[in-house]
Design an enzyme around this catalytic site. Structure first.
Site, PDB file in Angstrom:
ATOM      1  N   ASP A 179       0.448  12.428  -6.314  1.00 13.10           N
ATOM      2  CA  ASP A 179      -0.149  11.097  -6.302  1.00 13.10           C
ATOM      3  C   ASP A 179      -1.319  11.142  -7.294  1.00 13.10           C
ATOM      4  OD1 ASP A 179      -0.976   8.457  -5.298  1.00 13.10           O
ATOM      5  OD2 ASP A 179      -2.640   9.585  -4.415  1.00 13.10           O
TER       6      ASP A 179
ATOM      7  N   ASP B  21      -3.052  12.031  -0.661  1.00  8.87           N
ATOM      8  CA  ASP B  21      -4.241  12.024   0.193  1.00  8.87           C
ATOM      9  C   ASP B  21      -4.391  10.765   1.030  1.00  8.87           C
ATOM     10  OD1 ASP B  21      -6.979  10.493  -1.422  1.00  8.87           O
ATOM     11  OD2 ASP B  21      -4.900  10.365  -2.083  1.00  8.87           O
TER      12      ASP B  21
ATOM     13  N   ASP C  92       0.391   7.550   1.321  1.00  8.32           N
ATOM     14  CA  ASP C  92       1.127   8.741   0.903  1.00  8.32           C
ATOM     15  C   ASP C  92       1.859   9.408   2.062  1.00  8.32           C
ATOM     16  OD1 ASP C  92       0.270   8.552  -1.760  1.00  8.32           O
ATOM     17  OD2 ASP C  92      -1.594   9.621  -1.323  1.00  8.32           O
TER      18      ASP C  92
END
Length: 606
Positions: free
Chosen positions: A307, A502, A506
């Site tokens: 990410d 995080d 996600d």
């Protein structure tokens, strides 16, 4: 046989036998006792049973000195083995000792020492120099240096002051410029949801999540030991019955030697200990692995998907540009955006509010008459009778609004007032120090890297180019991230696919990954709960370190398997041929087990 020989022996010889028998019972009492208890509970075929049968059999055929010596050697090996096991466990135990004992709660009557579990979110606590930080929170007063080694594995003290976030498990080591080091903290998570509680739960439960290798060895031992006993019975009985001139004494002795040699101690003990050592070493480096199976999976990684925001970048947004269009001023755009985002917890919203307060410190934002947050897109609100829309390209496109050409290397928040495009705000995010380094090191290991983000294409392209990531997907909503990740997994059929994230959005992707990583320092509870591996320092370079630890663990475990099987096969052939004694048998059993355990313990010293 001993009883036959003793009838014709001298009193001196009888005394020697009594000494050997006493030594045998003293050194082997624990083994004999465990074997008896296990038999009563239906657990017959284990190393205690094999040692009991072998040594009692040796006594019966007249080899009491050898039986006593073997039991002594076995007991010494068990003791040394326990020392090696305890050394490995102490690494995990040291981690568990960071559990805070108390918290200094600020009350109307002063400071009260209480159990951390009694402190609620929003309470204020005081932490003196030398004390453990009992709960997650934000510093409101004071400054100091923190020892973060227990959580991050890093020895360098971290300077903190008012406004900084701190985590339970850190230690307030000293003051600054001869200050007392006293800090006041507003608690942001109760004890059950604190960083330290999450770590302890993960470490304590890790042993329950066994790898395929451990499960195989457990199953293997369950069938292997009865087969060995049956083979030993055949060796003891068949040759004397079928071959002329062969005696039962010789073949019974060979069968007993075979039983001792065949003990699966080295595999049953050293392999789980190898995984335990790998998990312990990772924990000491601030990497919480929730089970040994994930260490196995990390050795087969071929693609790591990151990410962007909060993982490769710091997630600390700053407004760098405000543009007003179609008759609206920059002040208008900023005012409407800040008013609409006033109750949002999104990092971009917080940065807009902080910027507005900096530019207009005396201004008071109105309370929205209505507000609806659309995940992954933005906010629709009514302020002073005006319909306000703030968000990304997709939100405004869904509202059939034309956009300004805002190709820029940053996150763009568009603003529309009464369905008329009013302007935009550009927010930038800073790349983490080790992000480019982890991409380079993974590439050197032959691992591909991919980046997923909800940001626009220009921003994603700029970040990926700076980091050396060749493949990225931009403008993704939470559900689109999952779809995109599944596509990447389908293309990566030769190995495992890892996802590192995080945020709350996600969590679904982390769950879907072969191995999901979460940034545990400042990551969301949902992501940490869903993850298989938690990085406490929020350092992406720890992904590379976790993979290296997993590979070293796997190497040590296979060294142990090959060592144990090779040595045992060699001595089994010698035993069956009558060339090995009980002494060699014990070396093949306890000696190899001890060597394998010491080899596994090397993981903790690296």
């Amino acid at each position: 046989m001993i009883f036959r020989d003793s009838l014709n022996s001298t009193p001196y010889a009888m005394g020697v036998y009594l000494v050997f028998l006493t030594v045998y019972l003293l050194s082997g009492w624990n083994v004999l006792n465990k074997a008896a208890k296990n038999i009563l509970h239906g657990k017959i075929f284990d190393e205690n049973f094999l040692m009991t049968i072998a040594t009692v059999g040796a006594i019966i055929i007249g080899e009491l000195p050898e039986a006593a010596g073997v039991m002594i050697f076995y007991s010494i090996g068990e003791y040394l083995q326990s020392l090696a096991v305890n050394k490995s466990r102490n690494t995990i135990k040291a981690l568990l000792e960071i559990r805070p004992d108390y918290a200094n709660l600020k009350t109307g009557d002063g400071i009260k020492k209480v159990n951390p579990s009694e402190v609620m979110t929003g309470d204020y606590i005081v932490i003196r120099a030398g004390e453990k930080i009992p709960l997650d929170g934000e510093i409101t007063e004071g400054s100091s240096y923190l020892n973060t080694f227990a959580l991050t594995g890093e020895h360098i003290p971290r300077f903190v002051e008012a406004g900084d976030t701190i985590l339970a498990g850190m230690v307030n080591s000293s003051g600054v410029n001869r200050d007392s080091g006293l800090i006041t903290v507003k608690v942001t998570s109760d004890y059950n949801n604190s960083a330290i509680s999450r770590i302890l739960e993960q470490v304590e439960n890790a042993s329950a999540r066994k790898s395929k290798t451990e499960r195989f060895i457990t199953t293997f031992s369950r069938y292997y030991t009865p087969v060995v006993v049956l083979v030993a019975v055949f060796i003891a009985l068949l040759p004397p019955l079928l071959v002329t001139g062969q005696t039962f004494g010789d073949w019974v002795y060979r069968a007993l030697v075979l039983l001792v040699i065949s003990c699966p101690c080295a595999l049953v003990i050293s392999i789980p200990l190898g995984y335990f050592g790998g998990i312990g070493r990772a924990s000491a480096r601030g990497i919480m692995v929730k089970g040994s199976g994930y260490l196995d999976s990390l050795t087969k990684v071929r693609t790591v998907v990151f990410d962007k925001t909060g993982t490769l970048t710091k997630g600390v947004f700053k407004v760098v540009q405000v543009a007003g269009l179609n008759g609206y001023s920059e002040k208008d755009v900023l005012f409407y955006a800040a008013s609409a985002e006033v109750h949002s917890n999104h990092p971009a919203a917080k940065s807009i509010l902080e910027y507005y307060k900096t530019v207009f410190p005396e201004s008071v934002l109105p309370e929205p008459e209505s507000m609806r947050e659309i995940p992954g897109q933005g906010i629709k609100a009514v302020i002073g009778g005006n319909a306000i829309i703030t968000g990304n390209d997709k939100l405004l496109q869904n509202e059939k609004l034309s956009l300004s050409n805002t190709e820029t290397a940053g996150t763009v928040v568009h603003v529309a007032v009464n369905f008329k495009y009013a302007g935009y705000i550009v927010i930038s995010d800073e790349i983490k120090e080790n992000s480019s380094k982890v991409v380079k090191q993974l590439s050197e290991m032959g691992i591909d890297t991919v980046m997923l983000t909800g940001d626009n294409n220009t921003s994603a392209e700029t970040v990926s180019a700076r980091l050396g990531i060749k493949k990225f997907y931009s403008g993704l909503l939470p559900h689109e991230k999952v779809e995109c990740f599944e596509k990447i997994m389908s293309e990566n059929r030769e190995g495992k696919t890892v996802f590192v994230g995080d945020g709350i959005n996600d969590a679904p992707v982390i769950t879907r990954a072969d191995v999901g990583f979460a940034m545990g320092g400042l990551g969301s509870d949902a992501a940490i709960e869903a993850a298989d591996v938690v990085i406490m320092e929020d350092d992406p370079l720890k992904v590379d370190e976790a993979i290296n630890i997993a590979k070293e663990t796997r190497t040590v475990i296979w060294q142990n398997i090959i060592l144990a099987m090779s040595v045992k096969a060699f001595f089994i052939s010698l035993g069956a041929a009558g060339e090995a004694t009980m002494w060699e048998a014990v070396f093949a059993d306890m000696g190899v087990a001890l060597l394998a355990i010491l080899n596994a313990a090397r993981l903790l010293r690296r």
